[in-house]
Write an enzyme that holds these catalytic residues in place. Structure first.
Site, PDB file in Angstrom:
ATOM      1  N   CYS B  87       0.821  -1.388  -0.371  1.00  9.64           N
ATOM      2  CA  CYS B  87       0.273  -0.407  -0.111  1.00  9.64           C
ATOM      3  C   CYS B  87       0.769   1.058   0.266  1.00  9.64           C
ATOM      4  CB  CYS B  87      -1.169  -0.269   1.267  1.00  9.64           C
ATOM      5  SG  CYS B  87      -2.178   0.864   0.829  1.00  9.64           S
ATOM      6  N   HIS B 196      -3.819  -5.613   1.433  1.00 13.71           N
ATOM      7  CA  HIS B 196      -2.041  -5.937   2.696  1.00 13.71           C
ATOM      8  C   HIS B 196      -2.869  -7.084   2.893  1.00 13.71           C
ATOM      9  CE1 HIS B 196      -2.316  -1.503   4.468  1.00 13.71           C
ATOM     10  NE2 HIS B 196      -3.359  -1.258   3.258  1.00 13.71           N
ATOM     11  N   GLU B 198      -0.549  -8.425   4.997  1.00 11.71           N
ATOM     12  CA  GLU B 198      -0.202  -8.802   6.939  1.00 11.71           C
ATOM     13  C   GLU B 198      -1.233  -8.899   7.010  1.00 11.71           C
ATOM     14  OE1 GLU B 198      -0.109  -6.192   4.934  1.00 11.71           O
ATOM     15  OE2 GLU B 198      -0.675  -4.215   6.071  1.00 11.71           O
TER      16      GLU B 198
END
EC number: 6.3.5.3
Lengths: 92, 225
Positions: B87, B196, B198
């Site tokens: 991002c 994302h 994570e």
């Protein structure tokens, strides 16, 4: 004191959704006849020393490497005279 | 010896904690790196996390690019160190010219936050070897300026060299050219993407655990190296 103005605009081929949103709002507000709006950024740089070729070359370098992302944006550099009365278009 | 993966914190980073947690869950040792510190603390790889570094002033990632830590990251990345930009981290990688193109405001102007299906198109990078080509994964997506743009020649080059790593499935969330969600450099050590991974590393908090593969991939690669 000398002022140099750097204008940064999205390249013509890059979509400008913010400009489009502004343009679409205009008729609602009674401003007709505007067919396109492009939104950009203006940087006013106040220089300590004289605006000579060397200073302008540094500012172009700054514009190219930092103020604009030349992948998506174009920029122009111009010197603005600081004497009174030269801010054209400012009269109301 | 555990593999050390650095996660940079810029002023305005939001997802650095989640990125460090993802590294830990994958079996690596997360190392916090600070934007003003040139020292990378001998990490083996670096993650540039999501957020709004330096308030996204000027352009997303434009000021972060000139931070002291990025000088070291750029140098090491050119030497082959794996770097993942998520991002805002992807935006920083583009601004740093480690990856081509740029991220622009979403074409519909809305900030978008949703679980996003992606297609893995390159399972040969340092960060994607635990996936298979053509695999579908779902990870969160949340951004306001995620539209990937580049000139046609660059886009053709990315496609022909297999450097499009992820493509959006379903409706294009932000106007990205050719539905591109993530790309890699020619060497395959630098990867950037808007979604994302994570945030998708354990069932309790993520929609899936599909994101864990990024971190296990790079750990495997570093152990082999």
């Amino acid at each position: 004191m000398a002022r140099v103005v750097v204008d940064v605009m999205l390249k013509p081929e890059i979509l400008d959704p913010q400009g489009q949103a502004v343009q679409r709002a205009l008729p609602r507000l009674g401003f007709d006849g505007i067919t396109d709006v492009r939104q950009g950024k203006r940087f006013e740089l106040e220089l300590e020393g004289p605006v000579d070729d060397a200073a302008l070359a540094r500012i172009r370098e700054m514009a190219e490497s930092f103020l604009a992302n030349t992948v998506i944006e174009d920029f122009t550099v111009r010197v603005e005279e600081s004497a009174e009365g030269t801010t054209a278009g400012a009269a109301s | 010896m555990t593999t050390r993966i650095g996660v940079v914190t810029f002023p305005g980073s939001l997802d650095d904690h989640d990125a460090r947690r993802a590294v830990r869950l994958a079996g690596g040792e997360p190392v916090a790196l600070w934007h003003r510190d040139r020292d990378l603390k001998q990490v083996d790889a670096v993650v540039l996390p999501g957020g709004f570094s330096y308030g996204d002033y000027l352009r997303c990632g434009a000021i972060a690019r000139f931070s002291p830590v990025m000088e070291s990251v750029v140098e090491q990345a050119r030497g082959g160190m794996p770097v993942l930009g998520i991002c805002n981290g992807f935006q920083v990688l583009c601004e740093s010219h480690l990856l081509p193109g740029a991220l622009t405001r979403n074409d519909h102007l809305h900030f978008i936050c949703r679980d996003q299906r992606l297609k893995v198109e390159n399972a040969g990078t340092a960060w994607t070897s635990d996936y298979t080509e053509g695999q579908e994964i779902t990870v969160p997506l949340k951004n306001g300026e995620g539209g990937f743009v580049a000139d046609e020649r660059t886009l053709d080059e990315l496609e022909s060299e297999g450097r499009v790593v992820f493509r959006y499935l379903g409706s294009n969330p932000n106007g990205s050219r050719r539905d591109i969600a993530g790309i890699t450099n020619a060497a395959g050590n630098v990867v950037g993407l808007m979604p994302h991974p994570e945030h998708a590393v354990e069932p309790l908090t993520g929609p899936t655990t599909d994101g864990l593969g990024f971190f296990t991939s790079v750990l495997k690669k570093l152990v082999q190296a």
